[in-house]
Design a protein around this motif. Structure first.
Motif, PDB file in Angstrom:
ATOM      1  N   VAL A  38       0.843  -1.355   0.055  1.00 12.77           N
ATOM      2  CA  VAL A  38       0.081   0.201  -0.236  1.00 12.77           C
ATOM      3  C   VAL A  38       0.942   1.133   0.251  1.00 12.77           C
ATOM      4  CG1 VAL A  38      -1.851   1.189   1.048  1.00 12.77           C
ATOM      5  CG2 VAL A  38      -1.916  -1.210   1.056  1.00 12.77           C
ATOM      6  N   LEU A  39       0.448   2.324  -0.885  1.00 11.30           N
ATOM      7  CA  LEU A  39       1.054   3.275  -0.846  1.00 11.30           C
ATOM      8  C   LEU A  39       0.035   4.697  -0.428  1.00 11.30           C
ATOM      9  CD1 LEU A  39       3.581   5.274  -1.997  1.00 11.30           C
ATOM     10  CD2 LEU A  39       2.421   5.248  -4.234  1.00 11.30           C
ATOM     11  N   ASP A  40       0.784   5.407   0.324  1.00 12.67           N
ATOM     12  CA  ASP A  40      -0.297   6.443   0.842  1.00 12.67           C
ATOM     13  C   ASP A  40       0.344   7.738   0.514  1.00 12.67           C
ATOM     14  OD1 ASP A  40      -1.905   4.660   2.349  1.00 12.67           O
ATOM     15  OD2 ASP A  40      -1.105   4.717   4.183  1.00 12.67           O
ATOM     16  N   LEU A  41      -0.492   8.716  -0.008  1.00 12.76           N
ATOM     17  CA  LEU A  41      -0.174  10.117  -0.289  1.00 12.76           C
ATOM     18  C   LEU A  41      -1.020  10.967   0.372  1.00 12.76           C
ATOM     19  CD1 LEU A  41       0.631   9.235  -4.181  1.00 12.76           C
ATOM     20  CD2 LEU A  41       2.338   9.561  -2.225  1.00 12.76           C
ATOM     21  N   GLY A  42      -0.411  11.992   0.932  1.00  9.11           N
ATOM     22  CA  GLY A  42      -1.534  12.844   1.616  1.00  9.11           C
ATOM     23  C   GLY A  42      -0.890  14.296   1.772  1.00  9.11           C
ATOM     24  N   ILE A  43      -1.643  14.916   2.917  1.00  7.74           N
ATOM     25  CA  ILE A  43      -1.419  16.358   3.174  1.00  7.74           C
ATOM     26  C   ILE A  43      -1.234  16.050   4.646  1.00  7.74           C
ATOM     27  CG2 ILE A  43      -2.468  17.497   1.307  1.00  7.74           C
ATOM     28  CD1 ILE A  43      -4.887  18.177   3.448  1.00  7.74           C
ATOM     29  N   VAL A  44      -0.467  17.002   5.218  1.00  6.60           N
ATOM     30  CA  VAL A  44      -0.137  17.311   6.712  1.00  6.60           C
ATOM     31  C   VAL A  44      -1.056  18.265   7.050  1.00  6.60           C
ATOM     32  CG1 VAL A  44       1.411  17.478   8.665  1.00  6.60           C
ATOM     33  CG2 VAL A  44       2.120  16.231   6.462  1.00  6.60           C
ATOM     34  N   ALA A  45      -2.201  18.008   7.868  1.00  6.20           N
ATOM     35  CA  ALA A  45      -3.194  18.971   8.279  1.00  6.20           C
ATOM     36  C   ALA A  45      -2.667  19.357   9.648  1.00  6.20           C
ATOM     37  CB  ALA A  45      -4.506  18.509   8.279  1.00  6.20           C
ATOM     38  N   ASP A  46      -1.552  19.894   9.702  1.00  5.80           N
ATOM     39  CA  ASP A  46      -0.839  20.234  10.866  1.00  5.80           C
ATOM     40  C   ASP A  46      -0.289  21.771  10.771  1.00  5.80           C
ATOM     41  OD1 ASP A  46       0.214  20.251  13.579  1.00  5.80           O
ATOM     42  OD2 ASP A  46       1.396  18.591  12.753  1.00  5.80           O
TER      43      ASP A  46
END
Length: 171
Positions: A38-46
């Motif tokens: 599994v590859l996860d790509l995302g944004i850091v909502a921090d």
């Protein structure tokens, strides 16, 4: 501190609501198991915001619906003259609910390098960057909308970003 608590509450709410909203979308979607990639790509909502990526392989079935996964995770966050980079190896234990196999709950640890850079300090003779050994504790949820595409929410403690929201691609 209040911003971190707000991020954790938002992440937990999303992790709980996401499967309920889309439970009828696909009950038979495969969950994380031995051999899964599994590859996860995302944004850091921090604060500061940024982007993140992770790759994980299902290594060992520990028990029914319980799998050990290993891989790598990284993030980059930036705001004005400050940037944060985190690159680490990770190990997570994944639990798949028998009645909702598209939902993958996981938690684990990540060990790697944490780097902070502050631009503009060189002009006064100070090195504005520092790298150190980083430890992160992460937990989260992944929901597979189809056998190959899903959404993920990841919460972090210590050097790991507080909240990552993203897309999961299963190979």
């Amino acid at each position: 501190m209040t911003k971190n608590i707000r991020s954790l509450v938002l992440g937990l709410a999303a992790a709980l609501v996401l499967p309920v909203v889309s439970a009828s979308a696909q009950k038979a979607a495969p969950s994380f198991g031995k051999g899964a990639k599994v590859l996860d790509l995302g944004i850091v909502a921090d604060d500061p915001n940024g982007f993140a990526g992770a790759f994980e392989v299902g290594l060992l079935e520990l028990a029914p619906n319980l799998t050990l996964g290993v891989g790598a995770i990284g993030s980059y966050q930036s705001e004005s003259s400050i940037s944060l980079t985190w690159i680490a190896g990770q190990a997570n234990v994944h639990y798949s609910l028998p009645d909702l196999s598209a939902l993958d709950l996981f938690g684990g640890a990540a060990l790697g390098i944490s780097r902070v850079s502050i631009d503009g300090l060189e002009s006064i003779g100070i090195d504005g960057s520092d790298s150190e050994f980083g430890v992160g504790i992460t937990f989260g949820a992944r929901y597979m909308f189809t056998p190959k595409i899903g959404g993920t929410v990841r919460l972090g403690i210590e050097d790991a970003p507080d909240l990552i929201l993203g897309l999961s691609i299963k190979f």
